[in-house]
Design a protein around this motif. Structure first.
Motif, PDB file in Angstrom:
ATOM      1  N   UNK A   1      19.019  30.014  17.634  1.00 12.51           N
ATOM      2  CA  UNK A   1      20.271  29.552  17.037  1.00 12.51           C
ATOM      3  C   UNK A   1      21.345  30.582  17.396  1.00 12.51           C
ATOM      4  N   UNK A   2      22.285  30.206  18.280  1.00 15.12           N
ATOM      5  CA  UNK A   2      23.240  31.179  18.795  1.00 15.12           C
ATOM      6  C   UNK A   2      24.082  31.792  17.685  1.00 15.12           C
ATOM      7  N   UNK A   3      24.558  30.959  16.789  1.00 12.03           N
ATOM      8  CA  UNK A   3      25.368  31.481  15.679  1.00 12.03           C
ATOM      9  C   UNK A   3      24.529  32.411  14.807  1.00 12.03           C
ATOM     10  N   UNK A   4      23.301  31.986  14.511  1.00  8.23           N
ATOM     11  CA  UNK A   4      22.426  32.820  13.694  1.00  8.23           C
ATOM     12  C   UNK A   4      22.084  34.129  14.365  1.00  8.23           C
ATOM     13  N   UNK A   5      21.886  34.085  15.687  1.00  6.08           N
ATOM     14  CA  UNK A   5      21.558  35.314  16.422  1.00  6.08           C
ATOM     15  C   UNK A   5      22.726  36.290  16.402  1.00  6.08           C
ATOM     16  N   UNK A   6      23.944  35.788  16.623  1.00  4.55           N
ATOM     17  CA  UNK A   6      25.123  36.657  16.579  1.00  4.55           C
ATOM     18  C   UNK A   6      25.295  37.233  15.173  1.00  4.55           C
ATOM     19  N   UNK A   7      25.115  36.385  14.164  1.00  5.77           N
ATOM     20  CA  UNK A   7      25.243  36.863  12.784  1.00  5.77           C
ATOM     21  C   UNK A   7      24.207  37.937  12.484  1.00  5.77           C
ATOM     22  N   UNK A   8      22.985  37.755  12.978  1.00  8.33           N
ATOM     23  CA  UNK A   8      21.939  38.753  12.744  1.00  8.33           C
ATOM     24  C   UNK A   8      22.292  40.086  13.403  1.00  8.33           C
ATOM     25  N   UNK A   9      22.875  40.031  14.593  1.00  5.33           N
ATOM     26  CA  UNK A   9      23.283  41.260  15.280  1.00  5.33           C
ATOM     27  C   UNK A   9      24.375  41.973  14.488  1.00  5.33           C
ATOM     28  N   UNK A  10      25.349  41.212  13.975  1.00  2.00           N
ATOM     29  CA  UNK A  10      26.432  41.813  13.189  1.00  2.00           C
ATOM     30  C   UNK A  10      25.887  42.437  11.910  1.00  2.00           C
ATOM     31  N   UNK A  11      24.987  41.725  11.230  1.00  2.47           N
ATOM     32  CA  UNK A  11      24.391  42.268  10.007  1.00  2.47           C
ATOM     33  C   UNK A  11      23.612  43.540  10.313  1.00  2.47           C
ATOM     34  N   UNK A  12      22.835  43.512  11.394  1.00  3.21           N
ATOM     35  CA  UNK A  12      22.070  44.697  11.787  1.00  3.21           C
ATOM     36  C   UNK A  12      23.002  45.860  12.107  1.00  3.21           C
ATOM     37  N   UNK A  13      24.132  45.576  12.749  1.00  2.00           N
ATOM     38  CA  UNK A  13      25.103  46.615  13.059  1.00  2.00           C
ATOM     39  C   UNK A  13      25.644  47.261  11.787  1.00  2.00           C
ATOM     40  N   UNK A  14      25.968  46.446  10.789  1.00  2.00           N
ATOM     41  CA  UNK A  14      26.456  46.991   9.526  1.00  2.00           C
ATOM     42  C   UNK A  14      25.384  47.847   8.850  1.00  2.00           C
TER      43      UNK A  14
ATOM     44  N   UNK B   1      27.183  37.464  -1.580  1.00  2.00           N
ATOM     45  CA  UNK B   1      27.824  37.103  -2.851  1.00  2.00           C
ATOM     46  C   UNK B   1      28.065  38.330  -3.700  1.00  2.00           C
ATOM     47  N   UNK B   2      27.071  39.212  -3.779  1.00  2.00           N
ATOM     48  CA  UNK B   2      27.231  40.429  -4.567  1.00  2.00           C
ATOM     49  C   UNK B   2      28.209  41.400  -3.918  1.00  2.00           C
ATOM     50  N   UNK B   3      28.236  41.453  -2.587  1.00  2.00           N
ATOM     51  CA  UNK B   3      29.200  42.313  -1.904  1.00  2.00           C
ATOM     52  C   UNK B   3      30.623  41.874  -2.239  1.00  2.00           C
ATOM     53  N   UNK B   4      30.875  40.568  -2.163  1.00  2.00           N
ATOM     54  CA  UNK B   4      32.214  40.054  -2.479  1.00  2.00           C
ATOM     55  C   UNK B   4      32.548  40.256  -3.948  1.00  2.00           C
ATOM     56  N   UNK B   5      31.574  40.073  -4.833  1.00  2.00           N
ATOM     57  CA  UNK B   5      31.820  40.256  -6.262  1.00  2.00           C
ATOM     58  C   UNK B   5      32.110  41.713  -6.590  1.00  2.00           C
ATOM     59  N   UNK B   6      31.376  42.622  -5.957  1.00  2.00           N
ATOM     60  CA  UNK B   6      31.616  44.049  -6.191  1.00  2.00           C
ATOM     61  C   UNK B   6      33.011  44.450  -5.717  1.00  2.00           C
TER      62      UNK B   6
ATOM     63  N   UNK C   1      35.526  40.661   5.386  1.00  2.00           N
ATOM     64  CA  UNK C   1      35.438  39.288   5.874  1.00  2.00           C
ATOM     65  C   UNK C   1      34.304  39.142   6.879  1.00  2.00           C
ATOM     66  N   UNK C   2      34.208  40.052   7.838  1.00  2.00           N
ATOM     67  CA  UNK C   2      33.179  39.973   8.867  1.00  2.00           C
ATOM     68  C   UNK C   2      31.793  40.127   8.264  1.00  2.00           C
ATOM     69  N   UNK C   3      31.651  41.065   7.330  1.00  2.00           N
ATOM     70  CA  UNK C   3      30.348  41.319   6.710  1.00  2.00           C
ATOM     71  C   UNK C   3      29.868  40.097   5.932  1.00  2.00           C
ATOM     72  N   UNK C   4      30.718  39.561   5.064  1.00  2.00           N
ATOM     73  CA  UNK C   4      30.330  38.412   4.243  1.00  2.00           C
ATOM     74  C   UNK C   4      30.088  37.182   5.103  1.00  2.00           C
ATOM     75  N   UNK C   5      30.956  36.960   6.092  1.00  2.00           N
ATOM     76  CA  UNK C   5      30.777  35.803   6.968  1.00  2.00           C
ATOM     77  C   UNK C   5      29.474  35.898   7.749  1.00  2.00           C
ATOM     78  N   UNK C   6      29.169  37.072   8.299  1.00  2.00           N
ATOM     79  CA  UNK C   6      27.939  37.238   9.066  1.00  2.00           C
ATOM     80  C   UNK C   6      26.708  37.010   8.203  1.00  2.00           C
ATOM     81  N   UNK C   7      26.714  37.545   6.995  1.00  2.00           N
ATOM     82  CA  UNK C   7      25.560  37.362   6.111  1.00  2.00           C
ATOM     83  C   UNK C   7      25.413  35.894   5.708  1.00  2.00           C
TER      84      UNK C   7
END
Length: 323
Positions: A28-41, A252-257, A300-306
């Motif tokens: 899943x290309x979108x999922x793979x990119x999101x996983x890379x961004x999450x791993x980067x964070x 969700x918790x990141x945005x709430x915090x 925005x990038x962190x929450x969107x990627x997760x």
């Protein structure tokens, strides 16, 4: 906290094995990119002290106030674009003159520590309550349903705003300084107070249907204890729901915090925090718009990627969803 969709269960054990799940996410290309961004964070959060040491800055020193020519008399960076330069790559914080890059790096650690801990607590509570009540049924099921509906009727954000200072006042002596670990503990407790309910309701519905399946009835007929039925027959069939819940709960918790810190009841100085950076950026946006861009874009990038990763995990566990 948004409820997690129930993942369909069919058979004794649900959900693909870990290697198969990873392959589906990678495809899943979108999922793979999101996983890379999450791993980067995650890597940036773990390596924040090392990066700060190599960079030669820290998130608490007031560089703009300590060195002349960096801040104006009004506390704004003298250089354009928020004071971005070869010395301060992301500029300086208006007023205190702290380094923005190290504030962002350590802000990742703050958000992730609170979000991951809260996700772990809510998942544990949700499993204990949802599986137990769904399996027992009867009066326990009815009482839990009533309690959950009562708790969900409360306005969550208002309760978070009200509970945070109340808990802090109970844990800290009057006039005493609040340690950093206590700020984190208070937020985790506040998030956990209501965050477990959606998962518990979802698991309760799933277990209620599973307990009538043939494999559960067969285990009972063979004299299996309730503990054995729950651990070996029911829990393997809700692993998919737990994984999806944990993945979706973290952003969700990141945005709430960040929202609580923005409103002034979350993590306080001098602990770096994205929500407080955004609050400060909104105050000086007209004079220094650059300062708001970095924490806003990071959040925005962190929450969107997760969230995208959570969607990919959900689709990988249930290929019938949009595949």
């Amino acid at each position: 906290m948004a409820a997690v969709d129930t993942v369909a269960v069919s058979g004794r054990a649900s959900g693909p094995a870990a290697p198969s799940l990873l392959r589906r996410i990678v495809h899943d290309r979108v999922g793979a990119v999101a996983a890379v961004v999450v791993l980067l964070f995650l890597v940036l959060a773990l390596a924040a002290p090392l990066i700060a040491a190599l960079y030669g800055k820290n998130p608490v020193e007031h560089y703009g106030q300590n060195a002349p020519g960096l801040l104006s008399d009004g506390g704004l960076p003298m250089l354009p674009n928020g004071g971005i330069s070869g010395e301060f790559w992301f500029g300086l914080e208006p007023g205190l003159g702290r380094d923005v890059l190290t504030q962002l790096l350590y802000g990742i650690r703050t958000s992730l520590l609170i979000a991951l801990a809260a996700a772990a607590v809510t998942t544990t509570l949700g499993v204990l309550a949802g599986v137990a009540v769904g399996y027992l049924g009867g009066i326990a099921d009815r009482l839990f349903g009533f309690l959950a509906n009562v708790l969900l009727a409360f306005p969550t954000l208002l309760l978070l705003l009200a509970l945070s200072p109340v808990i802090q006042s109970r844990l800290v002596d009057p006039g005493g300084a609040e340690p950093e670990w206590m700020q984190f503990l208070v937020l985790i407790l506040v998030f956990s107070a209501f965050g477990w309910i959606p998962l518990a309701l979802s698991l309760r519905a799933t277990v209620r249907s599973l307990r009538e399946r043939d494999f559960v009835q067969s285990a009972r007929a063979q004299g299996a204890s309730r503990f054995h039925v729950v651990v070996h027959e029911l829990l393997p069939n809700v692993r998919s729901q737990l994984l999806v819940h944990a993945t979706m709960a973290v952003p969700t918790f990141v945005a709430s915090e960040a929202a609580l810190s923005f409103l002034g009841v979350g993590v306080t100085e001098p602990v770096p925090d994205w929500g407080r950076m955004i609050a400060r950026g909104s105050e000086v946006f007209q004079a220094d718009p650059t300062y708001l861009v970095f924490p806003g874009a990071a959040l925005l990038l962190f929450v969107l990627a997760f969230n995208l990763l959570g969607d990919a995990v959900r689709d990988a566990l249930d290929p019938r969803r949009g595949r």
